[in-house]
Design an enzyme around this catalytic site. Structure first.
Site, PDB file in Angstrom:
ATOM      1  CE  LYS A  93      21.370  11.320  46.138  1.00  0.00           C
ATOM      2  NZ  LYS A  93      22.247  11.445  46.850  1.00  0.00           N
ATOM      3  CD  GLU A 115      24.011  18.091  42.841  1.00  0.00           C
ATOM      4  OE1 GLU A 115      23.840  19.100  43.410  1.00  0.00           O
ATOM      5  OE2 GLU A 115      23.943  16.830  43.862  1.00  0.00           O
ATOM      6  CB  SER A 382      19.873   3.769  49.161  1.00  0.00           C
ATOM      7  OG  SER A 382      20.468   3.213  48.150  1.00  0.00           O
TER       8      SER A 382
END
Lengths: 397, 261
Positions: A93, A115, A382
């Site tokens: 991210k 969010e 991830s």
């Protein structure tokens, strides 16, 4: 299927998916964002800055790690892990957050909103906002705040305000609704750092471009290690940003099989899952036309996954296009399979994966028996699993 | 173009009168309440109705309309039942009825089928905040052929050239969002708001009606100095929420009078 890259007959579209289904109030902000991103893309200075940040601050490139024990366990092809869990803040991210904060600064925005589902994107956004000295508000479903509490604490430590969202299912979709409402109100001075390759154009393109570094590095690394491209690439798909990030640079390589793994929650036929591409139908949600879990009246259905990061009823529009084009194979793994896979990886390789990434690992059970010993399989790991320790501890009992 | 709607606007304009419209969520507070509520509104002299088609994820709405939408969905209201409301009203009243909601339930129904059905029950058009110009343009002809108006929205941050573009493509009135944000916010009419409204008043070919944040007689008075009328939504939903069913008709009448003053 000659060239799949940015197939946009109509601006902002991937085939029939994407677009800008948004209230008029947001239109100027999206145009401004599009212009800023064009300038960003064409500026060597910006590109260099982005690359520098990824190297010096995030710690890229992340390793492409040959998982010898996992490979031995499955007795099939060679398994490599793309270690996005080793990024600063613990997931892919941060790649997107770094890029978008540069855009926010370029647009002279004073306030950042985001969010978050699992909290990884919230943490990444709070991190870059703290560093840029910008006010940051993160919307998070009340239920997700409970199941991913360590990330709530991290965001607060970073100085972000975490706003609990109680509406709807109190999960990611509702957090996204609330972020969009905030943006509608504060659009003049606020930039919305959306966390996945979703939302109205140009977000799906911007997020993909900031995440494609994963695939670019992977390509270079596997060429270095094996002197050829992989046979399979696996990634979990919620909104789909880590998946599109690793898939995108391989879209034109037809021999590389791309597999996206969605969350089938309590089982694909249980009615409690988040397998949007497997069980959804085209609809309009969060500003984009895409596959969507919805009922016969067009109401959005409540998604479910034990994993807060995959618990989303929509999916990035480019994935919808790649599904229809049959370029990517979208499959699913349920809660139990993901938990088992997380434990297996931890015990064999000493890596505790995020529950989201564990869904991609879970699909190895089905894939590996079909592979040959000289096949190469790459999994996008991830994120790391620290945030999921409550869930894992419960499972080990 | 809807004849009912345009007759209303022409008549009001000629008489120098302002338009008052009320938004009501279909299927709220009870599933079968909507027809009676609309008749009460008609009795009270409301000029046209925005009939809300509830959606599970209404991003342009504040908490009051979100809750009303969820309640209506929990009550089990369906798209066909919303069409039935219009069908029931129509033989007894020519009040214009616009269907307001979000595009996904409409697309799920089927764009062509939806337009056809709306024409069949004699609705007058649609207000769909998440279906902007670029996405809706291919349906303009079909809408025209069915005498339905697609009401476009403009916001305070809409650029002047786009305001003109929207004005050019509009077939009836323009829905003006007075403030950036969601429905039901408490806001003040600032000098900026006045400058925006005054620009619209001098430049638009079509009438414009202000919505989002209109709650009181004071607002009605202030906005109609510029606009051709106002739409009240959130405050009306709150009135419904706070009124026992048996007192509803009387309260609606009092409320409408209090807004008009």
């Amino acid at each position: 299927m000659s060239n799949l890259k940015t197939k946009t007959e109509k601006k902002g579209y991937f085939g029939p998916y994407g677009g800008q289904f948004i209230p008029e109030t947001l239109r100027p902000a999206l145009l401004q964002l599009e212009e800023a991103y064009e300038a960003f893309k064409n500026s060597q200075e910006f590109q260099d800055k982005f690359k520098w940040e990824l190297k010096e601050y995030v710690g890229r490139p992340t390793p492409l790690y040959f998982a010898a024990n996992l490979t031995k366990h499955y007795k099939g092809g060679k398994i490599y892990l793309k270690r996005e869990d080793l990024n600063h803040t613990g997931a892919h991210k941060i790649n997107n957050a770094i890029g978008q904060i540069l855009l926010a600064q370029f647009m002279k925005k004073k306030r950042i909103i985001a969010e978050t589902g699992a909290g990884q994107h919230g943490v990444a956004t709070a991190t870059v906002a703290a560093r840029a000295g910008l006010e940051c508000v993160v919307y998070m479903g009340a239920e997700d705040m409970e199941r991913q509490y360590p990330n709530v604490q991290r965001m607060r430590m970073l100085g972000a305000a975490v706003e609990p969202v109680h509406s709807g299912t109190a999960t990611l979709k509702d957090a996204t609704n609330e972020a969009l409402r905030d943006w509608l109100k504060n659009v003049e001075h606020t930039h919305y750092i959306i966390g996945s390759a979703v939302g109205p154009y140009p977000f799906p393109v911007i997020v993909r471009d900031f995440q494609k570094i994963i695939g670019e590095e992977t390509r270079e690394q596997i060429n270095e290690k094996a002197n050829r491209l992989p046979d399979y690439i696996l990634a979990c798909v919620g909104g789909g940003s880590n998946a599109i990030g690793i898939f995108y640079p391989f879209l034109s390589d037809k021999n590389v099989k791309l597999i996206g793994v969605e969350a089938s929650g309590k089982g694909i036929d249980s009615g409690e899952h988040s397998a949007t591409l497997s069980r959804g139908a085209a609809g309009v949600f969060h500003g984009m036309r895409t596959y969507l879990l919805q009922d016969s009246e067009g109401q959005v259905q409540l998604p479910y996954s034990l994993s807060a990061g995959l618990d989303y009823p929509g999916v990035g529009p480019e994935h919808s296009f790649l599904k229809d084009q049959q370029r990517v194979d979208y499959v699913y793994a349920d809660d139990r399979q993901a938990l088992d896979a997380a434990k297996l990886l931890t015990r064999l390789e000493g890596i505790i994966p995020a529950l989201e990434s564990a869904h991609a690992l879970a699909y190895l059970e089905e894939l590996m028996p079909k592979t040959k010993s000289d096949d190469i399989i790459i999994i996008n790991l991830s994120g790391r699993g620290d945030k999921d320790m409550n869930i894992y501890s419960e499972y080990l009992k | 173009m809807s004849q009912r709607l345009n007759n209303l606007l022409t008549k009001k304009n000629a008489a120098g009168e302002k338009v008052l419209s009320i938004y009501v969520t279909a299927g709220f507070p009870e599933k079968d309440a909507t027809v009676d509520i609309i008749f009460a509104l008609i009795e009270s002299g409301v000029d046209f109705i925005e009939l809300g088609m509830p959606f599970s994820d209404p991003i342009a709405d504040g908490p009051v309309i979100q809750n009303a939408s969820q309640k209506a969905l929990d009550n089990g209201i369906s798209m066909n039942e919303i069409f039935d409301v219009v069908k029931t009203i129509r033989p007894k009243s020519d009040i214009p009825i616009l269907l307001m909601g979000y595009i996904n339930p409409v697309m799920r129904y089927g764009m062509d089928a939806f337009i056809q059905k709306a024409a069949e029950v004699k609705a007058d058009g649609f207000i769909l905040p998440d279906w902007p110009l670029e996405e809706s343009i291919e349906y303009i002809d079909l809408l025209k052929r069915n005498d339905l108006d697609l009401i476009h929205l403009i916001a305070p941050n809409t650029p002047k050239n786009r305001i003109k573009q929207i004005d050019d493509i509009s077939s009836s009135f323009i829905y003006c969002v007075a403030y950036t944000g969601v429905t039901g916010l408490n806001s003040q009419i600032t000098d900026e708001t006045k400058a925006f409204l005054s620009h619209l008043k001098s430049n638009l070919k079509h009438p414009f009606i202000v919505g989002f944040g209109v709650k009181t007689h004071e607002d009605f008075k202030n906005f109609t100095q510029f606009a051709n009328g106002v739409i009240v939504g959130t405050r009306f939903i709150q009135v419904l929420e706070n009124t026992p069913k048996e007192k509803r008709t009387g309260t609606i009448s009092n409320f409408i009078q209090s807004i008009r003053g």
